[in-house]
Structures are given as C-alpha cells and as structure tokens.
Motif scaffolding. Sequence first.
Motif, PDB file in Angstrom:
ATOM      1  N   GLU A 174       0.815  -1.109  -0.116  1.00 12.51           N
ATOM      2  CA  GLU A 174      -0.079   0.133  -0.012  1.00 12.51           C
ATOM      3  C   GLU A 174       0.731   1.239   0.087  1.00 12.51           C
ATOM      4  OE1 GLU A 174      -3.620   1.997   2.446  1.00 12.51           O
ATOM      5  OE2 GLU A 174      -2.526   0.377   3.496  1.00 12.51           O
ATOM      6  N   GLN A 175       2.005   1.095   0.908  1.00 10.74           N
ATOM      7  CA  GLN A 175       2.630   2.487   0.725  1.00 10.74           C
ATOM      8  C   GLN A 175       3.408   2.559  -0.483  1.00 10.74           C
ATOM      9  OE1 GLN A 175       5.740   1.634   3.758  1.00 10.74           O
ATOM     10  NE2 GLN A 175       5.429   3.360   4.753  1.00 10.74           N
ATOM     11  N   ASN A 176       3.841   1.492  -1.194  1.00  8.20           N
ATOM     12  CA  ASN A 176       4.512   1.708  -2.453  1.00  8.20           C
ATOM     13  C   ASN A 176       3.471   2.033  -3.576  1.00  8.20           C
ATOM     14  OD1 ASN A 176       5.101   0.071  -5.491  1.00  8.20           O
ATOM     15  ND2 ASN A 176       6.939   1.063  -4.391  1.00  8.20           N
ATOM     16  N   THR A 177       2.074   1.598  -3.526  1.00  3.67           N
ATOM     17  CA  THR A 177       1.351   2.148  -4.317  1.00  3.67           C
ATOM     18  C   THR A 177       0.916   3.660  -4.054  1.00  3.67           C
ATOM     19  OG1 THR A 177       0.100  -0.015  -4.281  1.00  3.67           O
ATOM     20  CG2 THR A 177      -1.238   1.859  -4.817  1.00  3.67           C
ATOM     21  N   LEU A 178       0.790   4.294  -2.999  1.00  4.77           N
ATOM     22  CA  LEU A 178       0.860   5.439  -2.927  1.00  4.77           C
ATOM     23  C   LEU A 178       1.901   6.525  -3.112  1.00  4.77           C
ATOM     24  CD1 LEU A 178      -0.869   5.350   0.830  1.00  4.77           C
ATOM     25  CD2 LEU A 178      -2.058   5.826  -1.352  1.00  4.77           C
ATOM     26  N   ALA A 179       3.207   5.759  -2.920  1.00  3.46           N
ATOM     27  CA  ALA A 179       4.423   6.392  -3.454  1.00  3.46           C
ATOM     28  C   ALA A 179       4.478   6.497  -4.973  1.00  3.46           C
ATOM     29  CB  ALA A 179       5.633   5.678  -3.082  1.00  3.46           C
ATOM     30  N   ASN A 180       4.157   5.535  -5.634  1.00  2.00           N
ATOM     31  CA  ASN A 180       4.022   5.477  -7.137  1.00  2.00           C
ATOM     32  C   ASN A 180       3.088   6.452  -7.662  1.00  2.00           C
ATOM     33  OD1 ASN A 180       6.099   3.699  -7.699  1.00  2.00           O
ATOM     34  ND2 ASN A 180       4.973   1.980  -7.719  1.00  2.00           N
ATOM     35  N   GLU A 181       1.890   6.637  -7.191  1.00  2.00           N
ATOM     36  CA  GLU A 181       0.927   7.742  -7.566  1.00  2.00           C
ATOM     37  C   GLU A 181       1.440   9.044  -7.463  1.00  2.00           C
ATOM     38  OE1 GLU A 181      -2.461   6.917  -5.040  1.00  2.00           O
ATOM     39  OE2 GLU A 181      -3.260   5.306  -6.315  1.00  2.00           O
ATOM     40  N   ARG A 182       2.345   9.382  -6.396  1.00  2.00           N
ATOM     41  CA  ARG A 182       2.881  10.419  -6.052  1.00  2.00           C
ATOM     42  C   ARG A 182       4.139  10.821  -7.178  1.00  2.00           C
ATOM     43  NH1 ARG A 182       5.096   9.646  -1.766  1.00  2.00           N
ATOM     44  NH2 ARG A 182       7.324  10.156  -2.598  1.00  2.00           N
TER      45      ARG A 182
END
Length: 161
Positions: free
Chosen positions: A42-50
Amino acid sequence: MQGTLKTAVAMAVAMLIVIAAAHAEEGPTRDEYVAQIEPICEQNTLANERILKGAKDRIKQNKLDTAGGQFIRAAEAFGKTVREIVAVPRPAADNARLVKWFHFLGIVKTNLRNVGKSLKEGNKIKATHDSIRAERSGNAANNVSIVFGFHYCRLSASRFR
C-alpha cells in the motif's frame, strides 16, 4: 510406577517441544503473511501515484526526459518495496510460489526502469514496448500470487501510469 509416570511426562514435554519447534519453522500462516506485506505494498502504491503524477501528460507534451526520470524513480521505489517484501518471513508451504513471485516482481522493476531509460533517450516506441513487457510481467506475477488474495500487492497497469 512413579518412574513410568516421570518418563511419560518427560516424553510428553519432549513431544511438545518438537511440535513447537516444527511449527516455528513453518513460519507465519498465509493470512498472517498477507497481513504483513499488504501495508508495504500500500505504501508503494501511494508512493508511485505521487512519483508518477503527471507522467502521462508529460509524455503527450514530449517532455520525455522528465517523464523518464519519474519512471526511473518509480522503479527504484518498487525495487525497495520488493526487497522489503522478500525480507518478511513467509509460510514454508508457499515458499516456492513466493520465490517465483519475487522473480516476476524483479522483472517488473527492470522493465519499469527500461521504460524510464527509453523515455530519457527520446524513444517513445521502445518505451511503449518496455511498458507492455512490464504489464505482462505484472500479469505473470499476479497469476502466481492469486492464491493470496492480494489487494495492494496485486499489480495493474494503471498503477504505473
């Protein structure tokens, strides 16, 4: 009779120790494993969106160097996430499946990086081919890991756009 009782108790304690040790070697259950790695994904998903925000528009505007840098940063963040996931203790029964999954995740990371490099070189066609490779590798990873019922650890092409 008292010696027999002591022997029986000693054997029972020894059996419990062996069973506990065997259970400890098995690692976490599948559900426990999923619960441990989903927050990492989840953390990576949010980071990639950013990181990838606006990359598609930059590609359309021929700002390929900037978009390429975004994909390279996303690949680095994804690689860091894969390393974190690999470090998490896994269920012994699922070890072979997870090793295969990790392999496909590594391919996805490489292909994402290649998308970035191709964009930096100004080669949209090669970047498109690398993007397709990343998507196919993601599908292969999903096929291997489908039994886990991942949400955030499930890869989709929209995650890297």
